[in-house]
Write an enzyme that holds these catalytic residues in place. Structure first.
Site, PDB file in Angstrom:
ATOM      1  N   ARG A  49       0.802  -1.227   0.000  1.00 45.66           N
ATOM      2  CA  ARG A  49       0.000   0.000   0.000  1.00 45.66           C
ATOM      3  C   ARG A  49       0.834   1.277   0.000  1.00 45.66           C
ATOM      4  NH1 ARG A  49      -4.422  -2.283   4.360  1.00 45.66           N
ATOM      5  NH2 ARG A  49      -5.286  -3.761   2.885  1.00 45.66           N
ATOM      6  N   ARG A  64       1.816  -2.014   7.009  1.00 42.28           N
ATOM      7  CA  ARG A  64       1.128  -3.300   7.148  1.00 42.28           C
ATOM      8  C   ARG A  64       0.707  -3.816   5.782  1.00 42.28           C
ATOM      9  NH1 ARG A  64      -4.091  -4.892   7.133  1.00 42.28           N
ATOM     10  NH2 ARG A  64      -5.027  -2.815   7.261  1.00 42.28           N
TER      11      ARG A  64
HETATM   12  C1  LIG Z   1     -12.751  -0.136   5.667  1.00 42.23           C
HETATM   13  C2  LIG Z   1     -11.733  -1.050   6.275  1.00 42.23           C
HETATM   14  C3  LIG Z   1     -11.481  -2.282   5.699  1.00 42.23           C
HETATM   15  C4  LIG Z   1     -10.538  -3.146   6.244  1.00 42.23           C
HETATM   16  N1  LIG Z   1     -10.312  -4.354   5.653  1.00 42.23           N
HETATM   17  C5  LIG Z   1      -9.409  -5.195   6.193  1.00 42.23           C
HETATM   18  C6  LIG Z   1      -9.180  -6.470   5.616  1.00 42.23           C
HETATM   19  O1  LIG Z   1      -9.792  -6.847   4.635  1.00 42.23           O
HETATM   20  N2  LIG Z   1      -8.271  -7.281   6.193  1.00 42.23           N
HETATM   21  C7  LIG Z   1      -7.561  -6.908   7.298  1.00 42.23           C
HETATM   22  O2  LIG Z   1      -6.751  -7.690   7.785  1.00 42.23           O
HETATM   23  N3  LIG Z   1      -7.779  -5.708   7.884  1.00 42.23           N
HETATM   24  C8  LIG Z   1      -8.673  -4.846   7.359  1.00 42.23           C
HETATM   25  N4  LIG Z   1      -8.883  -3.632   7.943  1.00 42.23           N
HETATM   26  C9  LIG Z   1      -8.232  -3.315   9.222  1.00 42.23           C
HETATM   27  C10 LIG Z   1      -8.972  -4.029  10.343  1.00 42.23           C
HETATM   28  O3  LIG Z   1     -10.350  -4.023  10.109  1.00 42.23           O
HETATM   29  C11 LIG Z   1      -8.711  -3.398  11.703  1.00 42.23           C
HETATM   30  O4  LIG Z   1      -7.368  -3.140  11.864  1.00 42.23           O
HETATM   31  C12 LIG Z   1      -9.167  -4.335  12.809  1.00 42.23           C
HETATM   32  O5  LIG Z   1     -10.487  -4.744  12.596  1.00 42.23           O
HETATM   33  C13 LIG Z   1      -9.019  -3.692  14.172  1.00 42.23           C
HETATM   34  O6  LIG Z   1      -9.569  -4.572  15.119  1.00 42.23           O
HETATM   35  P1  LIG Z   1      -9.446  -4.256  16.662  1.00 42.23           P
HETATM   36  O7  LIG Z   1     -10.177  -5.352  17.353  1.00 42.23           O
HETATM   37  O8  LIG Z   1      -8.037  -4.035  17.035  1.00 42.23           O
HETATM   38  O9  LIG Z   1     -10.198  -2.880  16.875  1.00 42.23           O
HETATM   39  P2  LIG Z   1     -11.682  -2.399  16.463  1.00 42.23           P
HETATM   40  O10 LIG Z   1     -12.393  -3.316  15.570  1.00 42.23           O
HETATM   41  O11 LIG Z   1     -11.522  -0.972  16.060  1.00 42.23           O
HETATM   42  O12 LIG Z   1     -12.461  -2.458  17.829  1.00 42.23           O
HETATM   43  C14 LIG Z   1     -12.238  -1.527  18.851  1.00 42.23           C
HETATM   44  C15 LIG Z   1     -13.145  -1.870  19.997  1.00 42.23           C
HETATM   45  O13 LIG Z   1     -12.796  -1.053  21.101  1.00 42.23           O
HETATM   46  C16 LIG Z   1     -13.962  -0.455  21.633  1.00 42.23           C
HETATM   47  N5  LIG Z   1     -13.540   0.817  22.209  1.00 42.23           N
HETATM   48  C17 LIG Z   1     -12.791   1.797  21.652  1.00 42.23           C
HETATM   49  N6  LIG Z   1     -12.544   2.757  22.551  1.00 42.23           N
HETATM   50  C18 LIG Z   1     -13.138   2.370  23.704  1.00 42.23           C
HETATM   51  C19 LIG Z   1     -13.221   2.937  24.992  1.00 42.23           C
HETATM   52  N7  LIG Z   1     -12.605   4.082  25.330  1.00 42.23           N
HETATM   53  N8  LIG Z   1     -13.959   2.276  25.929  1.00 42.23           N
HETATM   54  C20 LIG Z   1     -14.594   1.095  25.659  1.00 42.23           C
HETATM   55  N9  LIG Z   1     -14.494   0.512  24.438  1.00 42.23           N
HETATM   56  C21 LIG Z   1     -13.784   1.147  23.496  1.00 42.23           C
HETATM   57  C22 LIG Z   1     -14.931  -0.330  20.490  1.00 42.23           C
HETATM   58  O14 LIG Z   1     -16.238  -0.278  20.988  1.00 42.23           O
HETATM   59  C23 LIG Z   1     -14.631  -1.639  19.745  1.00 42.23           C
HETATM   60  O15 LIG Z   1     -15.368  -2.666  20.339  1.00 42.23           O
HETATM   61  C24 LIG Z   1      -9.818  -2.749   7.393  1.00 42.23           C
HETATM   62  C25 LIG Z   1     -10.073  -1.511   7.976  1.00 42.23           C
HETATM   63  C26 LIG Z   1     -11.011  -0.663   7.420  1.00 42.23           C
HETATM   64  C27 LIG Z   1     -11.213   0.683   8.035  1.00 42.23           C
END
Ligand SMILES: Cc1cc2nc3c(=O)[nH]c(=O)nc-3n(C[C@H](O)[C@H](O)[C@H](O)COP(=O)(O)OP(=O)(O)OC[C@H]3O[C@@H](n4cnc5c(N)ncnc54)[C@H](O)[C@@H]3O)c2cc1C
Length: 659
Positions: free
Chosen positions: A339, A455
């Site tokens: 990317r 990434r």
């Molecule tokens: C449009 C898009 C498409 C993508 N496609 C891909 C893909 O095809 N393949 C891939 O590998 N990656 C992809 N990614 C990246 C990937 O989706 C994310 O990096 C990943 O899902 C992050 O997961 P996470 O569990 O770390 O955080 P998130 O899914 O962001 O979850 C964060 C959690 O924390 C909670 N939270 C946040 N702040 C607080 C707080 N202060 N108090 C309580 N709760 C809180 C939220 O409620 C949520 O439950 C994509 C990203 C985007 C934006």
């Protein structure tokens, strides 16, 4: 001379320590009745998988999220897929190859040992998800299908149409629900973590706000895990969900957790271009589209000008007048370069005047060749929902036949431009995913651990689920093994009272300003500063200007903000104001890190450091380290601490996607 940090990485990339972790598992066997409490903040793929696994292992899990259901976490946005080294295509893939591609893709700025572990568990993730019933795409014969993503010459990406994140999250959610039903996990939806509570140097709980009532509540536990996602929304416009914020991570940073590599921000090459100043969100067109879509701009500057003025259409341009610039510059990887490389190449073409759209800030992603070769039905099977999403937003259907020149059929292309998408930087963690605060762990996008300076596509879901299902459930036990002799602390302790008082005082401070500007208007301005001075191309001078502008805007925020309503009950504007307060801290941190790193690598491109061909120029002699930052108070420059990188299995070399 900056301090040095020890990451506790075991020698060699193969984690021998795993056997020890297995031994600890006995300590938390439910039959032993040792019920330790663990707070998991976040229910995205990282948080939900960790909470479900810890629940199943017999811990009492308190699981928080800001949405009304864990299923609405930002992870559902993930479209394209998840990597694993299964080698179902028989194309030479292996754990080593996935490990190598990820380290190379990260421009040799990731921790080698972590990445090896990630590659090792990648296959287990697919098995786990299949067992949960995740409906991955399959070949006609029943085998799981794969497609290619950037930075790899093999097909290792497992997918569920363009909804991979949603399907994976449904799988994790079903496991989580099972543990909720078993009484091992208690869910706190619509709760926001406002602070982490430290007692005797260890993370012992959190202060959370019930977003419906506005009430602050105290929660204590034997360990705290944050899984709260990335900080891309610092830039205001990004592909992240509107609710994504970095408040939890920044509060941990303020309380002493180091923040690593903040300047490594990923700008994704294939997003729908910005179309006006009223926009609050950008939409990603998945990288999977680069399997069959070809990226191009016109070869002739006069054609580009006509396209910009609307005097010509892309389908009027014949094959020989199209510049498939990625295929031209990077023949070995073509449209599937990583990317950072693809985004910079798009910027280079647009900067030289070859960009399209009325702004000149877009390039084409064209499916004509693949539709002619495979037929529209096959292309729709692969990307139907993405084509529909594109049509809904732009009113153009990319599969529509538009012209025929010299017997070649041309279909309407998509227009795309780079946008902020993912943050490789995050809370610093050691090999066991523990932060610099004992008892505080960070997983998923909110830690910095595995992707180095860039990434590769489809590896965020892999990392989030690796952390949640296969790494943290083992490593956290090394910490918790000692906790069996500690009672769970009371929330009446002065540390809890003090933390709650400070959070409450912050609400009062923001509500009392009663200035003239809305949260969004200031956030938008911060986003402009970030994009212009701390965005795709950075310079020392620009970064200093950006820092000064951020500093001035933060003063405006502190003195001229208007937050309506009160702290009682639901107050979305107040929540957004808290998030913006923390985006300011984050934005400055990104700029400090970018300023300190006098080299270009991955998502961090300093214009002073580039080759004659415009490629990133790394400086391994001086910058072969993880840059960790220690908070020194509001308005003060944070302190840089270096964790030297050690590579044993991979030779560090210049990244090459040309041959
Ligand atoms: C449009 C898009 C498409 C993508 N496609 C891909 C893909 O095809 N393949 C891939 O590998 N990656 C992809 N990614 C990246 C990937 O989706 C994310 O990096 C990943 O899902 C992050 O997961 P996470 O569990 O770390 O955080 P998130 O899914 O962001 O979850 C964060 C959690 O924390 C909670 N939270 C946040 N702040 C607080 C707080 N202060 N108090 C309580 N709760 C809180 C939220 O409620 C949520 O439950 C994509 C990203 C985007 C934006």
């Amino acid at each position: 001379m900056a301090k040095e940090l020890n990451s506790k990485i075991p020698a060699g990339p193969v984690p021998e320590k795993w056997k020890e972790y297995k031994a600890h598992q006995r300590l938390v066997n439910p039959k032993n009745k040792l019920k330790l409490d663990v707070i998991v903040v976040g229910t995205g793929l990282a948080g939900a998988s960790a909470a479900a696994s810890l629940g199943e292992m017999g811990f009492n899990v308190l699981n928080f999220c800001i949405q009304d259901s864990p299923r609405r976490a930002h992870s559902i946005a993930a479209q394209g897929g998840i990597n694993a080294a299964k080698c179902y295509q028989n194309d030479g893939d292996s754990v080593y190859r996935l490990f190598y591609d990820t380290v190379k893709g990260g421009d040799y700025r990731a921790r080698e040992a972590n990445v090896y572990r990630l590659a090792e568990v990648s296959n287990n993730i697919i098995d786990q998800c299949v067992a949960q019933g995740v409906p991955f795409a399959r070949e006609y014969g029943g085998m799981l299908a794969n497609r290619s993503f950037g930075g790899a010459q093999v097909s290792r990406t497992f997918y569920a149409k363009g909804q991979t994140g949603q399907q994976l999250l449904l799988g994790a959610y079903s496991s989580l629900s099972c543990q909720v039903n078993a009484g091992n996990v208690k869910l706190f939806t619509r709760y926001e973590m406002e602070d982490v509570v430290i007692v005797d140097g260890r993370a012992r709980g959190i202060i959370a706000k019930d977003l419906r009532t506005g009430k602050l509540e105290r929660f204590s536990a034997n360990a705290v895990v944050i899984a709260t996602g990335g900080y891309g929304n610092t830039y205001f416009l990004s592909t992240n969900a509107m609710g994504c914020n970095c408040t939890a991570a920044v509060q941990c940073y303020r309380k002493g957790a180091y923040f690593a590599n903040p300047s490594y921000v990923q700008i994704h090459p294939t997003c729908i271009p910005v179309h006006g100043d009223k926009q609050s969100k950008l939409t990603l067109m998945s990288e999977s589209l680069r399997n069959d879509g070809r990226i191009w701009v016109p070869k002739k500057i006069e054609d580009a000008k006509k396209l910009q003025k609307g005097e010509m259409q892309p389908w009027d341009i014949a094959e020989e007048d199209r510049d498939y610039y990625l295929e031209r510059r990077y023949p070995a990887f073509g449209n599937l370069v990583p990317r950072d490389v693809a985004s910079r190449a798009a910027k280079e073409r647009c900067d030289k005047g070859f960009g399209v759209n009325n702004t000149g800030l877009a390039v084409y992603l064209d499916f004509s060749e693949s539709i002619n070769r495979l037929g529209i039905d096959v292309i729709m099977q692969r990307y139907g929902n993405l084509f529909e999403m594109y049509e809904e937003i732009t009113d153009v259907f990319p599969g529509e036949l538009a012209n025929e020149i010299n017997g070649v059929k041309y279909y309407k292309p998509m227009m795309i431009f780079p946008a902020v998408h993912y943050t490789m930087g995050g809370i610093w963690v050691d090999y066991e995913l523990q932060t610099t605060i004992p008892g505080l762990f960070a997983i998923g996008e909110c830690n910095f651990s595995d992707h180095g300076a860039n990434r590769l596509g489809a590896s965020a879901l892999m990392q989030g689920l690796a952390d949640g299902y296969f790494v943290l459930p083992y490593t956290i036990q090394n910490y918790l093994a000692d906790q069996t002799v500690w009672p769970k602390v009371s929330t009446d302790l002065p540390e809890f009272a003090e933390a709650e008082k400070k959070v409450d005082a912050e609400f009062d401070r923001l509500l009392k300003i009663q200035g003239k500007r809305s949260v969004d208007s200031i956030h938008k301005e911060l986003g402009h500063i970030m994009w212009e001075y701390v965005g795709m191309g950075r310079t020392a001078e620009g970064l200093k200007t950006g820092l000064k502008k951020m500093h001035d805007l933060e003063k405006e925020f502190d003195t001229n903000l208007f937050v309506p309503g009160s702290k009682e009950g639901l107050n979305i504007e107040l929540d957004k104001a808290i998030h913006l307060r923390d985006f300011f801290t984050m934005g400055q941190l990104v700029a400090f890190d970018a300023l300190s790193r006098n080299e270009s690598c991955g998502g961090h491109f300093r214009e002073e450091y580039q080759t004659e061909e415009g490629e990133a120029k790394r400086d391994d002699e001086n910058y072969f380290y993880v840059g960790c930052w220690e908070y020194k108070g509001k308005g003060n420059e944070p302190e840089l601490i270096k964790e030297p990188l050690e590579y044993e299995a991979i030779k560090v070399q210049t990244r090459n996607y040309k041959n």
